[in-house]
Design a protein around this motif. Structure first.
Motif, PDB file in Angstrom:
ATOM      1  N   VAL A 190       0.811  -1.220   0.000  1.00  0.00           N
ATOM      2  CA  VAL A 190       0.000   0.000   0.000  1.00  0.00           C
ATOM      3  C   VAL A 190       0.844   1.269   0.000  1.00  0.00           C
ATOM      4  CG1 VAL A 190      -1.993  -1.100   1.078  1.00  0.00           C
ATOM      5  CG2 VAL A 190      -0.195  -0.073   2.524  1.00  0.00           C
ATOM      6  N   GLY A 191       2.174   1.114  -0.039  1.00  0.00           N
ATOM      7  CA  GLY A 191       3.017   2.301  -0.050  1.00  0.00           C
ATOM      8  C   GLY A 191       4.401   2.025   0.493  1.00  0.00           C
ATOM      9  N   VAL A 192       4.998   3.054   1.069  1.00  0.00           N
ATOM     10  CA  VAL A 192       6.355   2.946   1.605  1.00  0.00           C
ATOM     11  C   VAL A 192       6.439   3.641   2.955  1.00  0.00           C
ATOM     12  CG1 VAL A 192       7.408   2.863  -0.683  1.00  0.00           C
ATOM     13  CG2 VAL A 192       7.130   5.067   0.461  1.00  0.00           C
ATOM     14  N   ARG A 193       7.426   3.220   3.711  1.00  0.00           N
ATOM     15  CA  ARG A 193       7.772   3.925   4.949  1.00  0.00           C
ATOM     16  C   ARG A 193       9.144   4.554   4.743  1.00  0.00           C
ATOM     17  NH1 ARG A 193       5.900   3.913   9.983  1.00  0.00           N
ATOM     18  NH2 ARG A 193       4.508   2.184   9.515  1.00  0.00           N
ATOM     19  N   THR A 194       9.258   5.856   5.043  1.00  0.00           N
ATOM     20  CA  THR A 194      10.520   6.554   4.865  1.00  0.00           C
ATOM     21  C   THR A 194      11.382   6.419   6.114  1.00  0.00           C
ATOM     22  OG1 THR A 194       9.777   8.684   5.730  1.00  0.00           O
ATOM     23  CG2 THR A 194       9.302   8.214   3.408  1.00  0.00           C
ATOM     24  N   LYS A 195      12.620   6.825   6.010  1.00  0.00           N
ATOM     25  CA  LYS A 195      13.530   6.737   7.154  1.00  0.00           C
ATOM     26  C   LYS A 195      13.126   7.671   8.286  1.00  0.00           C
ATOM     27  CE  LYS A 195      17.616   5.010   4.754  1.00  0.00           C
ATOM     28  NZ  LYS A 195      19.041   5.226   4.402  1.00  0.00           N
ATOM     29  N   THR A 196      12.301   8.675   7.999  1.00  0.00           N
ATOM     30  CA  THR A 196      11.805   9.573   9.045  1.00  0.00           C
ATOM     31  C   THR A 196      10.519   9.061   9.680  1.00  0.00           C
ATOM     32  OG1 THR A 196      10.570  10.894   7.424  1.00  0.00           O
ATOM     33  CG2 THR A 196      12.836  11.567   7.912  1.00  0.00           C
ATOM     34  N   GLY A 197      10.034   7.887   9.241  1.00  0.00           N
ATOM     35  CA  GLY A 197       8.834   7.297   9.825  1.00  0.00           C
ATOM     36  C   GLY A 197       7.545   7.648   9.115  1.00  0.00           C
ATOM     37  N   GLU A 198       7.614   8.460   8.077  1.00  0.00           N
ATOM     38  CA  GLU A 198       6.414   8.834   7.341  1.00  0.00           C
ATOM     39  C   GLU A 198       5.981   7.687   6.446  1.00  0.00           C
ATOM     40  OE1 GLU A 198       4.890  12.231   4.106  1.00  0.00           O
ATOM     41  OE2 GLU A 198       7.012  12.060   4.649  1.00  0.00           O
ATOM     42  N   GLU A 199       4.658   7.508   6.323  1.00  0.00           N
ATOM     43  CA  GLU A 199       4.134   6.512   5.398  1.00  0.00           C
ATOM     44  C   GLU A 199       3.463   7.224   4.231  1.00  0.00           C
ATOM     45  OE1 GLU A 199       0.846   3.169   5.907  1.00  0.00           O
ATOM     46  OE2 GLU A 199       2.736   2.570   6.879  1.00  0.00           O
ATOM     47  N   ILE A 200       3.883   6.889   3.034  1.00  0.00           N
ATOM     48  CA  ILE A 200       3.322   7.473   1.814  1.00  0.00           C
ATOM     49  C   ILE A 200       2.640   6.342   1.059  1.00  0.00           C
ATOM     50  CG2 ILE A 200       3.791   8.790  -0.274  1.00  0.00           C
ATOM     51  CD1 ILE A 200       6.385   9.742   1.040  1.00  0.00           C
ATOM     52  N   ARG A 201       1.374   6.559   0.671  1.00  0.00           N
ATOM     53  CA  ARG A 201       0.576   5.465   0.131  1.00  0.00           C
ATOM     54  C   ARG A 201       0.180   5.671  -1.323  1.00  0.00           C
ATOM     55  NH1 ARG A 201      -3.298   2.203   4.061  1.00  0.00           N
ATOM     56  NH2 ARG A 201      -1.798   1.714   5.702  1.00  0.00           N
ATOM     57  N   GLY A 202      -0.128   4.564  -1.969  1.00  0.00           N
ATOM     58  CA  GLY A 202      -0.649   4.563  -3.326  1.00  0.00           C
ATOM     59  C   GLY A 202      -1.289   3.222  -3.589  1.00  0.00           C
ATOM     60  N   SER A 203      -2.275   3.171  -4.469  1.00  0.00           N
ATOM     61  CA  SER A 203      -2.937   1.896  -4.746  1.00  0.00           C
ATOM     62  C   SER A 203      -2.074   1.002  -5.627  1.00  0.00           C
ATOM     63  CB  SER A 203      -4.295   2.137  -5.400  1.00  0.00           C
ATOM     64  OG  SER A 203      -4.151   2.890  -6.595  1.00  0.00           O
TER      65      SER A 203
END
Length: 441
Positions: A190-203
């Protein structure tokens, strides 16, 4: 970030990622498109393989599929105002030691393409271009292929221009370091987790992550327990050294109208060598003869080839051995006079390789919502204008069956056999480092 069935999250802003966004804009104009990269698109230095001073643009392939696709891309380089400023039709001069020249000429005929292309006897070829390649290495050579419609592109400038174009038309560009992939409770990506802890999503999550791909999948597999995410032998990160010499005015006159030069070899001899015409700054470029992997323990007990862990892949840290590797290539084209030339720019370029040199443009069979579009194997740039069209076809489920098989994630034994691929990494980076000085007693 909420998702919809029309949201695309593309990891990596090299030619695969940017071309995919470019074609999504045109075929899916209402879609949400997000492009993520660790570097700013207009940074002075980037890790993308496609970020470079210059890259070869040619359709001279013995494989008729890549010949056809490269011709399609070259038509755009020649005619589209967005791409045209970056292409230089200088021709190519390819020293052939097998049937390569005849295969290429034959492919042009099969495809019904007319071009100034021909195989020349060695004695005749040596006199061409003012005898520029007279002192080149012709050991075991059969003939020389000259195609005056091939050439090179200002790669970094082109990548920046097209990326700026898609951003201006609605693609969201996010500069972030991706740590791992993110999954929902049903195992879909459903997306990625960045090294800063943010989750960015896409279908739909598309990996156009080049040399970082195998490491990203390995780390994601370890974090989630989804071992089927691993790249295994499908993808190997490989590096090669490149170097540039600045010509004086007298030398520049000799090289100003030169073609791209190639030395072709069989798989047991190593990768083909290349020399590119001088840039507007009068800088002449070569790449070395050694393509190397960099096997490392990315997590306890998990080994993959990946670039150095430095933020910039340590691309400017070029050993004396690698400089000598580039200098060898220069000698193979211009002979003994290159011994006194001073390399003013040296860089290590990294890319993702498959055993056969074919791209991977495919759904990842290990997770719903995850797709792979990468593995340029050091020949991907020339397809920049069109490769995204085929990625979009893959995403839409309309990719031609032959291409679907050729670029599949799940590969046959034949597709995992690297023995006939001269460009597959066969050395380790550790072998190309300079020996540490011995301590004095």
């Amino acid at each position: 970030m909420t998702t919809s069935e029309d949201s695309y999250l593309i990891l990596g802003a090299g030619i695969f990622g940017v071309s995919t966004a470019y074609h999504l804009l045109q075929s899916h104009p209402t879609a949400s498109i997000t492009l993520i990269d660790r570097d700013a698109f207009d940074a002075d230095s980037r890790v993308a393989a496609s970020w470079d001073w210059n890259k070869v643009v040619r359709a001279d392939y013995a494989d008729i599929t890549y010949c056809r696709l490269a011709l399609e891309a070259q038509d755009i380089f020649n005619n589209d105002p967005l791409w045209q400023p970056y292409f230089h039709e200088t021709g190519v001069y390819w020293v052939c030691r097998d049937e390569y020249a005849q295969d290429v000429v034959g492919n042009y005929k099969k495809l019904g393409r007319k071009a100034e292309i021909a195989a020349h006897p060695l004695d005749e070829a040596k006199r061409m271009y003012g005898g520029l390649f007279e002192q080149a290495d012709y050991t075991d050579a059969r003939e020389v292929l000259v195609n005056r419609t091939s050439g090179w592109a200002a790669a970094g400038d082109c990548l920046r221009a097209v990326t700026r174009w898609i951003i201006e038309r609605g693609v969201k560009y996010v500069q972030a370091d991706v740590e791992r992939l993110a999954f929902d409770g049903e195992g879909s990506c459903v997306g990625v987790r960045t090294k800063t802890g943010e989750e960015i999503r896409g279908s739909k999550v598309i990996l156009s992550t080049g040399a970082f791909t195998a490491k990203l999948l390995e780390v994601s597999a370890a974090a989630t327990g989804k071992e089927h995410l691993r790249a295994g032998p499908r993808i190997v990160a490989g590096g090669i050294a490149t170097g540039m010499v600045t010509l004086d005015e007298t030398s520049y006159e000799k090289f100003a109208k030169m073609p791209v030069g190639f030395q072709g070899y069989s798989a047991d001899k190593g990768p083909f060598l290349g020399t590119l015409p001088p840039t507007p700054e009068k800088q002449l470029k070569w790449w070395g003869r050694t393509i190397f992997s960099n096997t490392q323990e990315v997590l306890p007990g998990r080994f993959v080839s990946a670039p150095p862990t430095d933020q910039d892949y340590a691309q400017w840290k070029v050993s004396k051995k690698l400089e000598d590797d580039v200098r060898y290539s220069a000698r193979m084209f211009y002979g003994a006079p290159t011994a006194t030339w001073k390399f003013e720019k040296l860089r290590i370029c990294w890319d993702a390789f498959t055993p056969t040199g074919d791209f991977i443009i495919s759904p990842h069979s290990g997770a719903k919502g995850l797709y792979v579009a990468t593995c340029g194997s050091f020949h991907g740039f020339k397809f920049f204008p069109v490769v995204g069209k085929y990625v979009v076809q893959m995403l839409d489920g309309t990719l031609d069956a032959d291409l679907k098989h050729k670029w599949a994630w799940d590969r046959t034994a034949e597709q995992l056999d690297s023995t006939v691929n001269p460009e597959f990494p066969r050395s380790e980076m550790s072998d190309m480092l300079d020996a540490a000085p011995m301590a004095k007693l």
